[in-house]
Design a protein around this motif. Sequence first.
Motif, short mmCIF file in Angstrom:
data_model
loop_
_atom_site.label_atom_id
_atom_site.label_comp_id
_atom_site.label_asym_id
_atom_site.label_seq_id
_atom_site.Cartn_x
_atom_site.Cartn_y
_atom_site.Cartn_z
N LEU A 231 -2.70 3.32 -5.11
CA LEU A 231 -2.69 2.89 -3.95
C LEU A 231 -2.00 1.79 -3.61
O LEU A 231 -1.06 1.41 -2.65
N TYR A 232 -1.89 0.74 -4.59
CA TYR A 232 -0.98 -0.48 -4.26
C TYR A 232 -0.07 -0.45 -5.42
O TYR A 232 -0.10 0.09 -6.70
N ARG B 42 0.65 -1.31 -0.11
CA ARG B 42 -0.09 0.08 0.07
C ARG B 42 0.89 1.23 -0.19
O ARG B 42 1.47 1.57 1.22
#
Length: 638
Positions: A588-589, A217
């Motif tokens: 986000l990832y 993350r």
Amino acid sequence: MPSMVRAAAALLLLLSTAHAQVAPVDPVQRGSDIPKAWHEPARDEDFVRREVMIPMRDGVKLHTVIVIPRGATGAPMLLERTPYDASSFVSGNGARLRDRLLPGDRVWADNGYILVAQDVRGKYGSEGTYVMTRPPIGPLNPAKTDDTTDGYDTIDWLVKHVPEGNGRVGMIGSSYDGWAVVMALLHPHPALKVAAPESPMIDGWMGDDWFQYGAFRQKMFDYVVEQTSAKGKGRAVPRTGRDDYQEMLDAGSAGAYAARHGIDRLPWWRRLSSHPAYDALWQGQALDRLVAAHPSSVPTMWVQGLWDQEDIYGAVHSWEALKAKGMAATNHLAMGPWYHSQVNGRADALGPLRWSGDTAAWFRSEVLLPFFDTYLRDRKPARPTPHVIIYNPAEDRWERFADWPGAGPDELTPMYLQPEGDLARALPDAGRDSYVSDPAKPVPFEPLPIRMGDHASWSTWLVQDQRFVSTRPDVMSYQTPILEAPVHVQGAPVADIFMSTTGSDADVVVKIVDVYPASNADAPELSGYQLPVSLAMFRGRYRKSFEHPSAIDPGVVQEYRFRLPTINYTFKPGHRLMVQVQSSLFPLYDRNPQTYVPNIFFAQPHDYRPATVTIEHGKQGPSAVLLPIVPSSTAIAP
């Protein structure tokens, strides 16, 4: 007329008296305008604030703020241990305590609780060294102290040195503070009588904060710098532009981004990036395992947000682990329609969703406070504390359960992905869908431009209308016909996807989506809305073992089976149930290069290659989402 004369005379007398009371001041400036000593006149505050340094067993002293209602005797104490500055929980200069507290703390002030906030070791006013979520004493922590012993020693001091207290202590806290509550439960002090970990950090690799099933993350870059670059709060990572999507895409791998911003010089980043798999570093800190191995008898309420964008894993998994150990009687589960830590703020809405009232305020006053009063004051609640209480967002109501989930893991209903984008309970004969996953054009997790530091968008991205990606060729959507009857889903769905790829690594993102009717007169903004109710990301290299990753054989169909976040939801008539499948959720990832490398953190530019992903349907590859569907709601009538 005489009355006017008397009034004027009185005014002159008042002015002359006031003038006589002011000493003449020399107009010549000498020395400093800051006196050696000045004390603000005493105010009639309704509380007493004390700051103390509480000694731990190894001599390290921890900065602690104690706020006591004026005139309190025999009051319960509520302790929160935090890395976020204990002094800040009482702010402003109002004379009334509740005016100086955040909304989540006001219910305690209103009910005469002694509030205690403490800086964890090495942060803000506390002595010692700071270690991110310091592991329990053992293989990962050779010292003789941890946050379990610090919690124990703190409570021991409080019951001996706060005479206004009644000798009983409760603990509460959200996120990292919730983690500190759970650490204290591993060996609780006898005076710790009740606890409420809210969205606690429990397993940072499986789904809390740092990773989700092995995918890193990247929002945590800011957190690493803020937490570990200074004893107080460091600043967030500086940006050169206003779009994290483009900036992180240009940087390349997560490791390259860290090097560009100097994050690679921070010890926690070095430790984290050296352990991308679920090895001893992560297993040794998985608190759901540890609380199950060392269950306490302290009554505990595990609190979770249904759309928690940071720690959606820990509370429910800890509760389930304790339930499996036979500890259900003293452990309760509560899940509200909240983003991360919204339980402590106002919660009458989440993004475009509107509730009939402030769900967090109701929960704090009607569930949490009576629960703590039961064990800290021997006050029997008007209604027994629910074993499980979970909000049903579609029905806009709290629902209580004698047990959970309504459908167990052996009772899941497959909803099979079908050719032509259909979704149904019947298994199709055969079929497949293919799309190209290109790391140079990853699927965004929210509409561009993306600013992960923007609280408004970050806190609500999990309820973002998915139509912004549903027409992309690398997002596969499958949906039912318009529902004619309600579908009640209570529990944790499971993704079971059969697919092949031309690459040697892959990520799988699966979303369960409620598709609203095309027209909604009561809420036009929700017309046709695609609301995600549960989604998760899985890193393909861990399909066989979380601890021992392996390359994917190109062109060979593999099974990717993983659990999605828990839901309590009714898909209503007139809606559709949709499943979306994709291969990225950026920034986000971190991106999967789709070429197997030993450590994705340090993948090189040439490792990032497009790959064709093929999803199988039918008996040879029965791709499905397994739903905990119940014939009718198992909730207890209110």
